[in-house]
Design a protein around this motif. Structure first.
Motif, short mmCIF file in Angstrom:
data_model
loop_
_atom_site.label_atom_id
_atom_site.label_comp_id
_atom_site.label_asym_id
_atom_site.label_seq_id
_atom_site.Cartn_x
_atom_site.Cartn_y
_atom_site.Cartn_z
N GLN A 45 21.09 44.29 62.88
CA GLN A 45 22.05 44.82 63.84
C GLN A 45 23.48 44.44 63.46
OE1 GLN A 45 20.46 43.33 67.62
NE2 GLN A 45 20.21 45.44 68.31
N GLU A 46 23.65 43.17 63.08
CA GLU A 46 24.98 42.67 62.70
C GLU A 46 25.53 43.43 61.50
OE1 GLU A 46 24.96 38.49 62.08
OE2 GLU A 46 24.20 38.05 64.09
N ALA A 47 24.64 43.81 60.60
CA ALA A 47 25.06 44.53 59.39
C ALA A 47 25.42 45.99 59.69
CB ALA A 47 23.96 44.47 58.33
N GLY A 48 25.21 46.39 60.95
CA GLY A 48 25.56 47.76 61.34
C GLY A 48 24.47 48.77 61.08
N THR A 49 23.26 48.29 60.75
CA THR A 49 22.13 49.19 60.49
C THR A 49 21.40 49.47 61.80
OG1 THR A 49 21.85 48.19 58.31
CG2 THR A 49 20.03 49.54 59.14
N ALA A 50 21.16 50.74 62.08
CA ALA A 50 20.48 51.12 63.32
C ALA A 50 19.02 50.68 63.30
CB ALA A 50 20.57 52.62 63.53
N LEU A 51 18.55 50.16 64.41
CA LEU A 51 17.15 49.77 64.52
C LEU A 51 16.30 50.98 64.88
CD1 LEU A 51 17.41 46.44 66.58
CD2 LEU A 51 17.36 46.71 64.11
N THR A 52 15.06 50.97 64.42
CA THR A 52 14.14 52.03 64.82
C THR A 52 13.74 51.81 66.28
OG1 THR A 52 12.16 50.77 64.21
CG2 THR A 52 13.22 52.08 62.47
N ALA A 53 13.14 52.81 66.87
CA ALA A 53 12.71 52.70 68.28
C ALA A 53 11.73 51.54 68.44
CB ALA A 53 12.07 54.01 68.73
N GLN A 54 10.84 51.39 67.45
CA GLN A 54 9.86 50.30 67.50
C GLN A 54 10.55 48.94 67.40
OE1 GLN A 54 6.84 50.57 64.48
NE2 GLN A 54 5.67 48.83 65.27
N GLU A 55 11.56 48.85 66.54
CA GLU A 55 12.29 47.59 66.37
C GLU A 55 13.10 47.26 67.63
OE1 GLU A 55 13.05 47.40 61.53
OE2 GLU A 55 14.40 48.58 62.79
N LYS A 56 13.68 48.27 68.26
CA LYS A 56 14.41 48.03 69.50
C LYS A 56 13.49 47.49 70.59
CE LYS A 56 18.02 51.56 68.93
NZ LYS A 56 18.53 52.87 69.42
N LYS A 57 12.29 48.05 70.65
CA LYS A 57 11.31 47.59 71.63
C LYS A 57 10.89 46.15 71.33
CE LYS A 57 8.72 48.50 75.22
NZ LYS A 57 9.35 48.74 76.53
N LEU A 58 10.76 45.83 70.04
CA LEU A 58 10.39 44.49 69.63
C LEU A 58 11.47 43.48 70.02
CD1 LEU A 58 8.15 42.95 68.13
CD2 LEU A 58 9.38 43.36 66.00
N VAL A 59 12.73 43.86 69.81
CA VAL A 59 13.85 42.99 70.21
C VAL A 59 13.84 42.78 71.72
CG1 VAL A 59 16.36 42.86 70.42
CG2 VAL A 59 15.33 43.55 68.25
N GLU A 60 13.66 43.88 72.45
CA GLU A 60 13.65 43.80 73.92
C GLU A 60 12.53 42.89 74.42
OE1 GLU A 60 12.89 46.77 77.75
OE2 GLU A 60 13.39 47.63 75.80
N ASN A 61 11.32 43.08 73.89
CA ASN A 61 10.18 42.27 74.33
C ASN A 61 10.35 40.80 73.94
OD1 ASN A 61 8.91 44.47 75.47
ND2 ASN A 61 7.68 44.92 73.66
N SER A 62 10.88 40.57 72.73
CA SER A 62 11.09 39.19 72.27
C SER A 62 12.08 38.47 73.17
CB SER A 62 11.58 39.18 70.82
OG SER A 62 10.61 39.71 69.95
N GLU A 63 13.15 39.17 73.54
CA GLU A 63 14.17 38.54 74.39
C GLU A 63 13.62 38.29 75.80
OE1 GLU A 63 17.50 41.18 74.00
OE2 GLU A 63 18.25 40.13 72.21
N ILE A 64 12.80 39.19 76.30
CA ILE A 64 12.17 38.99 77.62
C ILE A 64 11.27 37.76 77.59
CG2 ILE A 64 10.45 39.93 79.23
CD1 ILE A 64 11.62 42.72 78.61
N ASN A 65 10.46 37.66 76.53
CA ASN A 65 9.53 36.53 76.44
C ASN A 65 10.26 35.21 76.19
OD1 ASN A 65 7.15 38.00 76.86
ND2 ASN A 65 7.07 38.65 74.74
N LEU A 66 11.32 35.25 75.38
CA LEU A 66 12.11 34.04 75.16
C LEU A 66 12.73 33.57 76.47
CD1 LEU A 66 13.85 34.80 71.75
CD2 LEU A 66 12.50 32.75 72.26
N ASN A 67 13.18 34.51 77.27
CA ASN A 67 13.75 34.15 78.56
C ASN A 67 12.70 33.54 79.48
OD1 ASN A 67 16.10 34.23 80.38
ND2 ASN A 67 14.85 35.62 81.57
N ALA A 68 11.48 34.09 79.44
CA ALA A 68 10.39 33.56 80.27
C ALA A 68 10.05 32.12 79.87
CB ALA A 68 9.15 34.45 80.15
N TYR A 69 9.97 31.87 78.55
CA TYR A 69 9.67 30.51 78.09
C TYR A 69 10.81 29.55 78.42
CZ TYR A 69 5.43 31.93 75.66
OH TYR A 69 4.16 32.38 75.37
N SER A 70 12.04 30.04 78.33
CA SER A 70 13.19 29.20 78.68
C SER A 70 13.13 28.79 80.15
CB SER A 70 14.49 29.96 78.41
OG SER A 70 15.61 29.21 78.83
N GLN A 71 12.78 29.75 81.01
CA GLN A 71 12.69 29.46 82.44
C GLN A 71 11.56 28.47 82.74
OE1 GLN A 71 12.35 33.24 84.43
NE2 GLN A 71 14.51 33.74 84.18
#
Length: 455
Positions: free
Chosen positions: A199-225
């Motif tokens: 993402q930082e390099a300016g390369t667009a993520l695929t739909a699957q990769e976007k979903k993976l990022v979203e799910n990873s961030e949700i789960n990281l937030n759950a573990y943090s809580q």
């Protein structure tokens, strides 16, 4: 001859009955599956229960649909009806394990049964805790649900409050669940890191990769809580006021027990009870009995507290080289990096913060420190005013990574991102300089590049 004929007749009759029963189950199941697929749960429930009882091995789908139906019915049930459905759900899971062992994760079943008992107040706290304890010990790798991890630990603390478990029991399980949480965080952060770089390099993520990022961030937030909740539940039990008297009292009897010394020094160190003489006694006894990564770390802390920086660094390096546990290795590298940063040697500090991240990818504080060092160096690491201010974009990128991999510091990370971007060139500056979309190489100790945002 008559006996043989009777047996043959019985076999043929039994076979015929079985075939008829299987045919009846097949018809009933087919209709019930259609109802379940269409969410007509009330119509599907009774036929599926009959198929489960008469033909339990007919199809795994029977158990899968019944599980869905029972969860639906539980949402609106109360009183005796709810208790009946819970018992049916538990029996359903146990029956599935019995009839489809190769297609059922036993540890998942144990964990789900434990959660149902806990959530619905079935059995005593001791029984609920034992259900979680059995599930965790049977398969720690499958015990990944944040809510179950918290319930497991919370029950033990409650039992300790009631005098049914010891403080050492609580500390022992605390170590286990925190390690489990951090292991899961590391897996998620490791998976997330290359996608954030993309993402930082300016390369667009695929739909699957976007979903993976979203799910990873949700789960990281759950573990943090849940980590915060576990620490909150532990509360003052692990403060120096409780730990110091506990280990002072037991030191004389355990100073030759290496396991006891390891546990005591680890807890005193983790809670920064390093100024008390008991920490010195425990650490020195441990290093004498069994020099190790941990004992070297503790002696490094003692040397640092005494103002002996070079001696502390020697011990921290020894600890990092000897350590095999990724989280503890990361901790040792952080100590080294912090010393270099405080001494103004940012290049060396970044090297060891990166080593800390290699060991523990979810260590957001390492990213945050790198961001801060880059921001502090902005005025020294560029030729023109625009280039110097562009350094803040790089600092903001690192701060953003910190919040992504460690939601527990997302507040601080987001504030840092906003502050750094506020100091970076704005749209009017980019337009005036004609720099949109270009890449700037940042010199001095930083030695990285940053892409100017497009207008």
């Amino acid at each position: 001859m008559k006996t043989k004929l009777f047996i043959l007749t019985a076999i043929l009759f039994g076979s015929g009955v079985m075939q008829a029963q299987n045919a009846e189950c097949a018809t009933k199941a087919a209709l019930a599956y259609d109802d379940a697929k269409a969410n007509r749960y009330d119509q599907a429930y009774q036929p599926l229960m009959e198929v489960k009882e008469k033909c339990p091995t007919y199809s795994l789908a029977t158990f899968q649909y019944l599980d869905r139906i029972l969860k639906y019915k539980l949402e609106n049930a109360q009183g005796a009806e709810k208790n009946k459905l819970i018992e049916e759900n538990i029996q359903l899971m146990n029956d599935r394990l019995k009839h489809f062992p190769d297609k059922t994760n036993a540890a998942d079943i144990q964990g789900e049964v434990a959660w149902l008992k806990y959530e619905n107040g079935i059995g005593t706290k001791e029984e609920q805790f034992k259900a979680f304890d059995d599930a965790f010990k049977a398969s720690p790798e499958s015990f990944t649900s944040p809510k179950r991890i918290y319930a497991y630990f919370s029950l033990l603390v409650d039992l300790q409050d009631e005098g049914k478990k010891s403080l050492n029991d609580v500390f022992g399980l605390y170590d286990d669940v925190i390690t489990k949480i951090e292991d899961e965080e590391n897996k998620l952060a490791q998976m997330l890191a290359p996608l954030l770089e993309k993402q930082e390099a300016g390369t667009a993520l695929t739909a699957q990769e976007k979903k993976l990022v979203e799910n990873s961030e949700i789960n990281l937030n759950a573990y943090s809580q849940v980590k915060g909740s576990v620490n909150g539940k532990l509360g003052q039990r692990a403060d120096c006021e409780n730990l110091v008297p506990l280990y002072n009292k037991d030191f004389a009897a355990n100073k030759g027990d290496i396991n006891w010394l390891k546990i005591a020094s680890e807890r005193l160190s983790a809670k920064d009870c390093t100024d008390d003489p008991i920490f010195i006694k425990v650490s020195e006894a441990l290093h004498k009995a069994e020099p190790s990564a941990k004992s070297a770390l503790y002696l490094g802390q003692l040397a640092e507290a005494a103002g002996k920086s070079s001696e502390a660094m020697k011990y921290y390096n020894e600890s990092a080289q000897l350590e095999t546990n990724p989280n503890d290795k990361s901790r040792a590298y952080m100590k080294i990096a912090d010393n270099y940063r405080k001494g103004g040697n940012f290049g060396q500090a970044r090297t060891f913060y990166r080593r800390s991240l290699d060991a523990k990818p979810s260590n957001g504080r390492a990213y945050l420190h790198i961001a801060n060092m880059i921001a502090q160096s902005a005025n020294n690491c560029g030729q023109t005013t625009f280039e110097k201010r562009a350094v803040y974009w790089l600092a903001a990128n690192y701060a953003a990574k910190a919040g992504s991999v460690d939601p527990s510091i997302s507040g601080v990370a987001n504030e840092s991102v906003a502050a750094y971007r506020g100091r970076a060139p704005q749209k009017s500056d980019i337009f005036q300089e004609g720099m949109q979309g270009k890449t700037i190489s940042v010199g001095c100790w930083i030695g990285e590049s940053v892409k100017v945002p497009a207008l």
